[in-house]
Design a protein around this motif. Structure first.
Motif, PDB file in Angstrom:
ATOM      1  N   VAL A 165      49.918  93.666  21.237  1.00 22.42           N
ATOM      2  CA  VAL A 165      50.480  92.948  20.104  1.00 22.42           C
ATOM      3  C   VAL A 165      50.799  93.951  18.997  1.00 22.42           C
ATOM      4  CG1 VAL A 165      50.062  91.161  18.384  1.00 22.42           C
ATOM      5  CG2 VAL A 165      49.145  90.891  20.695  1.00 22.42           C
ATOM      6  N   SER A 166      52.010  93.893  18.490  1.00 19.74           N
ATOM      7  CA  SER A 166      52.380  94.712  17.348  1.00 19.74           C
ATOM      8  C   SER A 166      53.097  93.814  16.345  1.00 19.74           C
ATOM      9  CB  SER A 166      53.248  95.892  17.769  1.00 19.74           C
ATOM     10  OG  SER A 166      54.416  95.443  18.379  1.00 19.74           O
ATOM     11  N   ALA A 167      53.189  94.300  15.121  1.00 18.15           N
ATOM     12  CA  ALA A 167      53.765  93.474  14.068  1.00 18.15           C
ATOM     13  C   ALA A 167      54.440  94.342  13.023  1.00 18.15           C
ATOM     14  CB  ALA A 167      52.678  92.629  13.415  1.00 18.15           C
ATOM     15  N   LYS A 168      55.306  93.711  12.272  1.00 20.91           N
ATOM     16  CA  LYS A 168      55.919  94.367  11.118  1.00 20.91           C
ATOM     17  C   LYS A 168      54.961  94.248   9.934  1.00 20.91           C
ATOM     18  CE  LYS A 168      60.582  93.280  12.605  1.00 20.91           C
ATOM     19  NZ  LYS A 168      61.762  92.463  12.337  1.00 20.91           N
ATOM     20  N   ARG A 169      55.240  94.995   8.916  1.00 22.50           N
ATOM     21  CA  ARG A 169      54.357  95.083   7.761  1.00 22.50           C
ATOM     22  C   ARG A 169      54.152  93.747   7.041  1.00 22.50           C
ATOM     23  NH1 ARG A 169      51.914  98.471   4.544  1.00 22.50           N
ATOM     24  NH2 ARG A 169      52.037  98.239   2.312  1.00 22.50           N
ATOM     25  N   ASP A 170      55.121  92.871   7.103  1.00 25.86           N
ATOM     26  CA  ASP A 170      54.984  91.608   6.374  1.00 25.86           C
ATOM     27  C   ASP A 170      53.936  90.674   6.970  1.00 25.86           C
ATOM     28  OD1 ASP A 170      56.474  90.993   8.605  1.00 25.86           O
ATOM     29  OD2 ASP A 170      57.817  89.620   7.544  1.00 25.86           O
ATOM     30  N   ILE A 171      53.321  91.073   8.083  1.00 30.83           N
ATOM     31  CA  ILE A 171      52.233  90.268   8.661  1.00 30.83           C
ATOM     32  C   ILE A 171      51.046  90.197   7.698  1.00 30.83           C
ATOM     33  CG2 ILE A 171      50.906  92.018   9.903  1.00 30.83           C
ATOM     34  CD1 ILE A 171      52.017  88.743  11.462  1.00 30.83           C
ATOM     35  N   LEU A 172      50.979  91.154   6.771  1.00 26.50           N
ATOM     36  CA  LEU A 172      49.892  91.173   5.791  1.00 26.50           C
ATOM     37  C   LEU A 172      50.015  90.049   4.767  1.00 26.50           C
ATOM     38  CD1 LEU A 172      49.755  95.011   5.150  1.00 26.50           C
ATOM     39  CD2 LEU A 172      48.094  93.650   6.420  1.00 26.50           C
ATOM     40  N   THR A 173      51.232  89.584   4.532  1.00 29.15           N
ATOM     41  CA  THR A 173      51.443  88.559   3.509  1.00 29.15           C
ATOM     42  C   THR A 173      51.763  87.188   4.090  1.00 29.15           C
ATOM     43  OG1 THR A 173      53.766  89.200   3.345  1.00 29.15           O
ATOM     44  CG2 THR A 173      52.217  90.249   1.816  1.00 29.15           C
ATOM     45  N   VAL A 174      51.988  87.119   5.392  1.00 30.74           N
ATOM     46  CA  VAL A 174      52.312  85.844   6.036  1.00 30.74           C
ATOM     47  C   VAL A 174      51.064  84.964   6.076  1.00 30.74           C
ATOM     48  CG1 VAL A 174      53.016  84.805   8.238  1.00 30.74           C
ATOM     49  CG2 VAL A 174      54.148  86.845   7.404  1.00 30.74           C
ATOM     50  N   TYR A 221      48.208  82.633   7.432  1.00 32.69           N
ATOM     51  CA  TYR A 221      47.465  82.726   8.689  1.00 32.69           C
ATOM     52  C   TYR A 221      47.960  81.695   9.706  1.00 32.69           C
ATOM     53  CZ  TYR A 221      43.608  82.601  11.993  1.00 32.69           C
ATOM     54  OH  TYR A 221      42.860  82.615  13.138  1.00 32.69           O
ATOM     55  N   ASP A 222      48.237  80.489   9.263  1.00 32.23           N
ATOM     56  CA  ASP A 222      48.724  79.449  10.181  1.00 32.23           C
ATOM     57  C   ASP A 222      50.062  79.834  10.807  1.00 32.23           C
ATOM     58  OD1 ASP A 222      46.519  77.846   9.744  1.00 32.23           O
ATOM     59  OD2 ASP A 222      47.444  76.818   8.040  1.00 32.23           O
ATOM     60  N   GLU A 223      50.887  80.562  10.075  1.00 31.37           N
ATOM     61  CA  GLU A 223      52.167  81.023  10.622  1.00 31.37           C
ATOM     62  C   GLU A 223      51.944  82.093  11.693  1.00 31.37           C
ATOM     63  OE1 GLU A 223      55.958  81.319  11.641  1.00 31.37           O
ATOM     64  OE2 GLU A 223      55.137  79.785  10.323  1.00 31.37           O
ATOM     65  N   ILE A 224      50.925  82.925  11.521  1.00 27.14           N
ATOM     66  CA  ILE A 224      50.598  83.928  12.544  1.00 27.14           C
ATOM     67  C   ILE A 224      50.168  83.226  13.830  1.00 27.14           C
ATOM     68  CG2 ILE A 224      49.058  85.830  13.162  1.00 27.14           C
ATOM     69  CD1 ILE A 224      48.905  86.507  10.175  1.00 27.14           C
ATOM     70  N   VAL A 225      49.324  82.216  13.698  1.00 30.47           N
ATOM     71  CA  VAL A 225      48.874  81.458  14.867  1.00 30.47           C
ATOM     72  C   VAL A 225      50.069  80.791  15.547  1.00 30.47           C
ATOM     73  CG1 VAL A 225      47.468  79.501  15.623  1.00 30.47           C
ATOM     74  CG2 VAL A 225      46.549  81.115  13.962  1.00 30.47           C
ATOM     75  N   SER A 226      50.964  80.218  14.763  1.00 35.71           N
ATOM     76  CA  SER A 226      52.156  79.578  15.331  1.00 35.71           C
ATOM     77  C   SER A 226      53.046  80.592  16.049  1.00 35.71           C
ATOM     78  CB  SER A 226      52.961  78.882  14.233  1.00 35.71           C
ATOM     79  OG  SER A 226      52.210  77.859  13.648  1.00 35.71           O
ATOM     80  N   SER A 227      53.185  81.784  15.477  1.00 33.40           N
ATOM     81  CA  SER A 227      53.991  82.834  16.122  1.00 33.40           C
ATOM     82  C   SER A 227      53.387  83.244  17.452  1.00 33.40           C
ATOM     83  CB  SER A 227      54.101  84.058  15.211  1.00 33.40           C
ATOM     84  OG  SER A 227      54.917  83.798  14.113  1.00 33.40           O
ATOM     85  N   ILE A 228      52.077  83.371  17.503  1.00 35.37           N
ATOM     86  CA  ILE A 228      51.410  83.728  18.756  1.00 35.37           C
ATOM     87  C   ILE A 228      51.612  82.625  19.791  1.00 35.37           C
ATOM     88  CG2 ILE A 228      49.160  84.135  19.834  1.00 35.37           C
ATOM     89  CD1 ILE A 228      48.384  85.643  17.276  1.00 35.37           C
ATOM     90  N   ARG A 229      51.505  81.371  19.373  1.00 37.85           N
ATOM     91  CA  ARG A 229      51.734  80.254  20.299  1.00 37.85           C
ATOM     92  C   ARG A 229      53.153  80.276  20.850  1.00 37.85           C
ATOM     93  NH1 ARG A 229      48.953  76.121  16.376  1.00 37.85           N
ATOM     94  NH2 ARG A 229      46.808  76.228  17.127  1.00 37.85           N
TER      95      ARG A 229
END
Length: 113
Positions: free
Chosen positions: A84-93, A95-103
């Motif tokens: 798993v890798s991410a862009k820098r804006d993952i720090l400000t997104v 948490y629920d959006e991160i979970v949705s992206s993974i799903r």
């Protein structure tokens, strides 16, 4: 149970033969296990120095690991190795959006692999 990817051969196999999916600022590479009866999920993160300072990379890893574990606990991840890798804006997104992206990434993997 989620284990860490530690063998260089696994990273090379992910790079060469893995299935890649993207969603927003998240990138996921998946490689199924050679043994189909192996139920383990292995996870690694690809955040290099260009991402930011060590504190920021560690914070991003903690957020991504927590979100990934919650999705695995739901039973949505199939056995295999994940990078798993991410862009820098993952720090400000959120948490629920991160979970949705993974799903969404895992759903796309189901259609690809």
């Amino acid at each position: 149970m989620i284990s860490r990817i530690t063998r260089k051969a696994t990273f090379v196999a992910l790079s060469d033969d893995g299935f890649r999916v993207y969603d927003g600022s998240l990138r996921m590479t998946y490689l199924p296990h050679a043994d189909p009866t192996d139920p383990a999920v292995a996870l690694a993160f690809g955040l290099n120095r260009k991402f930011g300072k060590a504190v920021e990379r560690n914070r991003a890893r903690r957020r991504l690991r927590s979100a990934f574990v919650s999705v695995v606990d739901e039973g949505l991840a199939r056995p295999g190795s994940f990078l798993v890798s991410a862009k820098r804006d993952i720090l400000t997104v959120n948490y629920d959006e991160i979970v949705s992206s993974i799903r969404r990434c895992l759903a796309r993997l189901d259609t690809k692999a």
